[in-house]
Design an enzyme around this catalytic site. Structure first.
Site, short mmCIF file in Angstrom:
data_model
loop_
_atom_site.label_atom_id
_atom_site.label_comp_id
_atom_site.label_asym_id
_atom_site.label_seq_id
_atom_site.Cartn_x
_atom_site.Cartn_y
_atom_site.Cartn_z
N PHE A 245 40.13 62.17 -50.57
CA PHE A 245 40.57 62.14 -49.17
C PHE A 245 39.45 61.64 -48.28
O PHE A 245 38.27 61.67 -48.63
CB PHE A 245 40.98 63.54 -48.71
N LEU B 283 37.52 53.34 -53.87
CA LEU B 283 37.63 53.15 -52.42
C LEU B 283 36.99 54.30 -51.65
O LEU B 283 36.35 54.08 -50.62
CB LEU B 283 39.10 52.98 -52.03
N LYS B 284 37.15 55.50 -52.15
CA LYS B 284 36.51 56.65 -51.49
C LYS B 284 35.00 56.50 -51.50
O LYS B 284 34.32 56.73 -50.49
CB LYS B 284 36.92 57.94 -52.20
N LEU B 285 34.44 56.10 -52.62
CA LEU B 285 32.98 55.99 -52.73
C LEU B 285 32.43 54.86 -51.87
O LEU B 285 31.39 55.03 -51.21
CB LEU B 285 32.57 55.82 -54.19
N ALA C 194 41.45 54.75 -56.35
CA ALA C 194 41.22 55.59 -55.18
C ALA C 194 39.79 56.12 -55.16
O ALA C 194 39.15 56.19 -54.10
CB ALA C 194 42.21 56.76 -55.16
#
Length: 276
Positions: free
Chosen positions: A111, A160-162, A157
């Site tokens: 998230f 992209l979060k990192l 995901a």
């Protein structure tokens, strides 16, 4: 649904509370360290034994790899595993394979959003996995969030979060340097805040962090230790690339963690300038 929420830190505790507000769910909370929260159970087995969904809000990859094999011995059915922990790509793929081998549905669902967003049920979930599984569990995710962004297969995901956290870490270090440089020359912090707000470099992150950095308020929304952890995962993703910005910021965060600042908000990157 019968839902187990594992990991009751800043985000997990608030997400669990929001899920418990839905009377149609049976929500059980568990953490290695008891938090004394309503709905908290004493054992992992009590939390997950008959769960339809297991939502993971764990600190890091090490905690997840330690917990999941034990989790497998406690569940009695085939729960869906929703991983909201920010971990490295290798561990995400390991978890996806682990779930697949047992016939468990799995979503890679980290998230964005910190303490206040979690409190308000306004998290944004990046979600990787089977499209049908994403569709099936999006309504549940929207009970703790405001948006679900499908990203592709499991692992996308996490990436992209990192990389978005890479941007946040480098941006806050740049804000700290700008604040220190401006005030060194007698510019009032509010003047900088106003200038940034009307500049192309302005952002929701700047609007959130610059005022508290100017006040010296480092109340924790997202801890320095967690951002350091994520910077190291990002560096592992970028292996073979020249990434001087995140390398420098990661080193800086490590130095500040070594000085005992690890539990403060990562905007504490500004603190060395006010201390000097």
């Amino acid at each position: 649904m019968r839902i187990a929420v594992l990991g009751l830190g800043i985000i997990g505790s608030r997400a669990g509370s929001n899920l418990r507000s839905n009377p149609n769910h049976d929500v059980r909370l568990w953490s290695r360290s008891s938090r004394g929260l309503e709905g908290e159970v004493e054992s992992l087995e009590a939390a997950v034994a008959d769960a339809d969904v297991v939502a993971l809000y764990l600190k890091d990859a090490e905690a997840l790899r330690d917990l999941v094999p034990t989790l497998a011995s406690c569940v009695k059915g085939a729960p869906a595993i929703l991983n909201h922990s920010t971990i490295d790509l290798e561990t995400t793929r390991w978890l996806a394979d682990f779930c697949a081998s047992r016939g468990w549905a799995f979503l890679d669902a980290p998230f964005t959003g910190s303490r206040d967003a979690a409190q308000a049920g306004q998290l944004v979930y990046y979600v990787g996995g089977n499209p049908e599984t994403i569709e099936a569990f999006s309504p549940l995710l929207l009970e703790t969030g405001r948006e679900v962004i499908p990203c592709g297969e499991a692992g996308t995901a996490t990436i992209l979060k990192l990389v978005t956290n890479l941007i946040s870490a480098c941006s806050v270090q740049a804000m700290a340097e700008a604040l220190a440089t401006a005030t060194k020359h007698g510019i009032a912090p509010q003047a900088l805040i106003s200038a940034v707000g009307s500049n192309a470099c302005g952002s929701p992150l700047a609007a959130m962090k610059l005022p508290t950095m100017a006040e010296g308020n480092f109340d924790t929304h997202f801890s320095l230790s967690n951002m350091l952890k994520d910077s190291r995962y990002a560096l592992a993703l970028a292996e073979g690339l020249d990434t001087p910005a995140i390398q420098a910021v990661s080193q800086r965060m490590a130095e500040l963690c070594d000085k005992g600042l690890e539990d403060l908000d990562y905007s504490v990157l500004a603190k060395p300038y006010s201390d000097s």
